[in-house]
Every structure is written in structure tokens, then in C-alpha cells.
Design a protein around this motif. Structure first.
Motif, PDB file in Angstrom:
ATOM      1  N   LEU A 103       0.836  -1.199   0.000  1.00 24.16           N
ATOM      2  CA  LEU A 103       0.000   0.000   0.000  1.00 24.16           C
ATOM      3  C   LEU A 103       0.874   1.254   0.000  1.00 24.16           C
ATOM      4  O   LEU A 103       0.628   2.180  -0.772  1.00 24.16           O
ATOM      5  CB  LEU A 103      -0.943   0.012   1.204  1.00 24.16           C
ATOM      6  N   ALA A 104       1.903   1.280   0.823  1.00 22.94           N
ATOM      7  CA  ALA A 104       2.789   2.446   0.874  1.00 22.94           C
ATOM      8  C   ALA A 104       3.474   2.673  -0.468  1.00 22.94           C
ATOM      9  O   ALA A 104       3.630   3.809  -0.914  1.00 22.94           O
ATOM     10  CB  ALA A 104       3.826   2.268   1.980  1.00 22.94           C
ATOM     11  N   GLY A 105       3.863   1.582  -1.138  1.00 18.36           N
ATOM     12  CA  GLY A 105       4.470   1.710  -2.461  1.00 18.36           C
ATOM     13  C   GLY A 105       3.524   2.333  -3.466  1.00 18.36           C
ATOM     14  O   GLY A 105       3.920   3.176  -4.282  1.00 18.36           O
ATOM     15  N   ARG A 106       2.263   1.942  -3.412  1.00 14.49           N
ATOM     16  CA  ARG A 106       1.269   2.552  -4.311  1.00 14.49           C
ATOM     17  C   ARG A 106       1.051   4.018  -3.947  1.00 14.49           C
ATOM     18  O   ARG A 106       0.897   4.865  -4.821  1.00 14.49           O
ATOM     19  CB  ARG A 106      -0.064   1.806  -4.243  1.00 14.49           C
ATOM     20  N   GLU A 107       1.012   4.310  -2.653  1.00 12.21           N
ATOM     21  CA  GLU A 107       0.758   5.681  -2.204  1.00 12.21           C
ATOM     22  C   GLU A 107       1.874   6.633  -2.626  1.00 12.21           C
ATOM     23  O   GLU A 107       1.607   7.789  -2.926  1.00 12.21           O
ATOM     24  CB  GLU A 107       0.591   5.725  -0.679  1.00 12.21           C
ATOM     25  N   VAL A 108       3.124   6.157  -2.653  1.00 11.78           N
ATOM     26  CA  VAL A 108       4.216   7.051  -3.042  1.00 11.78           C
ATOM     27  C   VAL A 108       4.379   7.150  -4.556  1.00 11.78           C
ATOM     28  O   VAL A 108       4.910   8.132  -5.051  1.00 11.78           O
ATOM     29  CB  VAL A 108       5.574   6.668  -2.397  1.00 11.78           C
ATOM     30  N   SER A 109       3.917   6.145  -5.279  1.00 12.70           N
ATOM     31  CA  SER A 109       4.114   6.177  -6.726  1.00 12.70           C
ATOM     32  C   SER A 109       2.919   6.782  -7.474  1.00 12.70           C
ATOM     33  O   SER A 109       3.075   7.209  -8.612  1.00 12.70           O
ATOM     34  CB  SER A 109       4.405   4.775  -7.261  1.00 12.70           C
ATOM     35  N   MET A 110       1.752   6.808  -6.833  1.00 14.63           N
ATOM     36  CA  MET A 110       0.560   7.329  -7.505  1.00 14.63           C
ATOM     37  C   MET A 110      -0.259   8.199  -6.559  1.00 14.63           C
ATOM     38  O   MET A 110      -0.218   8.004  -5.348  1.00 14.63           O
ATOM     39  CB  MET A 110      -0.305   6.165  -8.002  1.00 14.63           C
ATOM     40  N   ARG A 111      -1.002   9.115  -7.143  1.00  7.54           N
ATOM     41  CA  ARG A 111      -1.945   9.934  -6.378  1.00  7.54           C
ATOM     42  C   ARG A 111      -3.328   9.311  -6.539  1.00  7.54           C
ATOM     43  O   ARG A 111      -3.763   9.044  -7.651  1.00  7.54           O
ATOM     44  CB  ARG A 111      -1.991  11.361  -6.902  1.00  7.54           C
ATOM     45  N   TYR A 112      -3.990   9.109  -5.422  1.00  8.26           N
ATOM     46  CA  TYR A 112      -5.346   8.578  -5.459  1.00  8.26           C
ATOM     47  C   TYR A 112      -6.100   9.153  -4.281  1.00  8.26           C
ATOM     48  O   TYR A 112      -5.740   8.946  -3.129  1.00  8.26           O
ATOM     49  CB  TYR A 112      -5.320   7.046  -5.402  1.00  8.26           C
ATOM     50  N   ASP A 113      -7.168   9.899  -4.584  1.00  9.69           N
ATOM     51  CA  ASP A 113      -7.933  10.563  -3.534  1.00  9.69           C
ATOM     52  C   ASP A 113      -9.194   9.795  -3.144  1.00  9.69           C
ATOM     53  O   ASP A 113      -9.992  10.270  -2.349  1.00  9.69           O
ATOM     54  CB  ASP A 113      -8.295  11.984  -3.965  1.00  9.69           C
ATOM     55  N   GLY A 114      -9.390   8.619  -3.697  1.00  6.76           N
ATOM     56  CA  GLY A 114     -10.571   7.830  -3.391  1.00  6.76           C
ATOM     57  C   GLY A 114     -11.747   8.129  -4.303  1.00  6.76           C
ATOM     58  O   GLY A 114     -12.755   7.447  -4.256  1.00  6.76           O
ATOM     59  N   ALA A 115     -11.619   9.149  -5.136  1.00 12.39           N
ATOM     60  CA  ALA A 115     -12.718   9.512  -6.037  1.00 12.39           C
ATOM     61  C   ALA A 115     -12.282   9.410  -7.495  1.00 12.39           C
ATOM     62  O   ALA A 115     -12.850   8.656  -8.261  1.00 12.39           O
ATOM     63  CB  ALA A 115     -13.205  10.923  -5.722  1.00 12.39           C
ATOM     64  N   ALA A 116     -11.261  10.158  -7.862  1.00  9.33           N
ATOM     65  CA  ALA A 116     -10.776  10.147  -9.246  1.00  9.33           C
ATOM     66  C   ALA A 116      -9.835   8.961  -9.453  1.00  9.33           C
ATOM     67  O   ALA A 116      -9.291   8.404  -8.498  1.00  9.33           O
ATOM     68  CB  ALA A 116     -10.047  11.453  -9.543  1.00  9.33           C
ATOM     69  N   ALA A 117      -9.634   8.603 -10.695  1.00 10.53           N
ATOM     70  CA  ALA A 117      -8.730   7.493 -11.018  1.00 10.53           C
ATOM     71  C   ALA A 117      -7.303   7.823 -10.568  1.00 10.53           C
ATOM     72  O   ALA A 117      -6.891   8.983 -10.617  1.00 10.53           O
ATOM     73  CB  ALA A 117      -8.756   7.243 -12.519  1.00 10.53           C
ATOM     74  N   PRO A 118      -6.556   6.812 -10.119  1.00  9.31           N
ATOM     75  CA  PRO A 118      -5.153   7.046  -9.730  1.00  9.31           C
ATOM     76  C   PRO A 118      -4.343   7.577 -10.918  1.00  9.31           C
ATOM     77  O   PRO A 118      -4.589   7.214 -12.059  1.00  9.31           O
ATOM     78  CB  PRO A 118      -4.657   5.659  -9.327  1.00  9.31           C
ATOM     79  N   ARG A 119      -3.391   8.438 -10.598  1.00  6.51           N
ATOM     80  CA  ARG A 119      -2.505   8.959 -11.643  1.00  6.51           C
ATOM     81  C   ARG A 119      -1.088   9.012 -11.081  1.00  6.51           C
ATOM     82  O   ARG A 119      -0.893   9.108  -9.867  1.00  6.51           O
ATOM     83  CB  ARG A 119      -2.974  10.315 -12.135  1.00  6.51           C
ATOM     84  N   PRO A 120      -0.094   8.929 -11.960  1.00  6.71           N
ATOM     85  CA  PRO A 120       1.298   8.907 -11.486  1.00  6.71           C
ATOM     86  C   PRO A 120       1.651  10.146 -10.681  1.00  6.71           C
ATOM     87  O   PRO A 120       1.214  11.254 -10.987  1.00  6.71           O
ATOM     88  CB  PRO A 120       2.116   8.853 -12.773  1.00  6.71           C
ATOM     89  N   ARG A 121       2.455   9.940  -9.661  1.00  5.12           N
ATOM     90  CA  ARG A 121       2.926  11.036  -8.819  1.00  5.12           C
ATOM     91  C   ARG A 121       4.240  11.542  -9.416  1.00  5.12           C
ATOM     92  O   ARG A 121       5.112  10.761  -9.728  1.00  5.12           O
ATOM     93  CB  ARG A 121       3.150  10.522  -7.399  1.00  5.12           C
ATOM     94  N   ARG A 122       4.362  12.829  -9.561  1.00 10.68           N
ATOM     95  CA  ARG A 122       5.573  13.400 -10.137  1.00 10.68           C
ATOM     96  C   ARG A 122       6.530  13.924  -9.065  1.00 10.68           C
ATOM     97  O   ARG A 122       7.731  13.937  -9.272  1.00 10.68           O
ATOM     98  CB  ARG A 122       5.216  14.520 -11.100  1.00 10.68           C
TER      99      ARG A 122
END
Length: 144
Positions: free
Chosen positions: A99-118
Motif C-alpha cells: 500500500l505504501a508503495g502505491r501511495e508514493v508512486s501514484m496519487r489517489y484521492d478515493g474519487a478520481a482514477a489514480p494517476r502517477p505522482r511526479r
């Protein structure tokens, strides 16, 4: 039956199959329930492929636990379903790192689709720190 009536009946059936809504009148309730259970199993399998450590943390009971969690939630795709479930749980070990790996690599607010974190990001996961800089994710485990 008009197209509007047919569309409404179809929407009721889909809601019964995916969101735990009542079975519409005129449909065989046991068969709709069997289809609903099969769809939940399929969703669980898809989530376990996207989130292998989350699934492994439950062992053989993952499909049952996922079905309980997802019974009244329409699917938003296996990535988002797993992410939403993982955020609600108190994860430890490899599942928390996943989960932490996903959280640092992508932005996801629970509503919109996840997108890469820059931008750089960091999360703590149990006994590890997960860091993302320049698109690379690193897991740093504390010495025991």
C-alpha cells in the motif's frame, strides 16, 4: 416494454448484481444471487492479481473477506477496489509496504482514477520506509 423501461430494469438488475440492492421483480432470486456471488469471486481474483500482498495477508480467506467488504460496493476496477479496501484495514508487513508503495508512486484521492505522482513522496509502513524520487520507489527496512 419501452426502451426506457428496459433500461430501468437492466439498471435494477445490475444494481442487484453489483451493489447488494434487492432483486427486481420478475427475476429468479436464487439465480441472481448465484451470479452475484460469482461476480464477487471474480472481482476478488482480479484484486488479488493487482494486490498480491494484500491477498496473501488473508491467506485462503481473502476471497471471503473481499466479498464481505465489496458486497454493497459497486466495482471501480481492481486497482481501486484493492486500494480502497487496503486503506480501510490496519495492514502490517508486506501488505502495508505494498500500500505504501502505491501511495508514493501514484496519487489517489478515493474519487478520481489514480494517476502517477511526479513529486517526491515518502510513507512509513510498519518496519519500513517507502520513498519515491524521480519515479523510482525504494523500500528501506529498519535493522532488527
Amino acid at each position: 416494454m419501452s426502451e426506457r423501461d428496459l433500461a430501468a430494469r437492466q439498471a435494477e438488475l445490475v444494481a442487484a448484481l453489483t451493489s447488494g440492492k434487492p432483486v427486481p421483480q420478475g427475476f429468479d432470486a436464487p439465480r441472481v444471487e448465484a451470479a452475484r456471488v460469482a461476480l464477487l469471486r471474480k472481482r476478488a481474483g482480479e484484486v488479488s492479481r493487482q494486490w498480491p500482498m494484500l491477498a496473501a495477508s488473508f491467506g485462503a480467506g481473502f476471497k471471503r473477506e473481499f466479498a464481505r467488504w465489496a458486497a454493497a460496493r459497486p466495482t471501480r476496477g481492481s486497482l481501486r477496489d484493492g486500494w480502497d479496501m487496503a486503506r480501510e484495514l490496519r495492514l502490517t508487513g508486506a501488505a502495508a509496504e505494498e500500500l505504501a508503495g502505491r501511495e508514493v508512486s501514484m496519487r489517489y484521492d478515493g474519487a478520481a482514477a489514480p494517476r502517477p505522482r511526479r513529486s517526491p513522496a515518502i510513507r512509513s509502513a510498519g518496519g519500513a520506509v517507502v520513498l519515491q524520487i524521480a519515479g523510482r520507489v525504494r523500500v528501506i527496512r529498519r535493522a532488527r
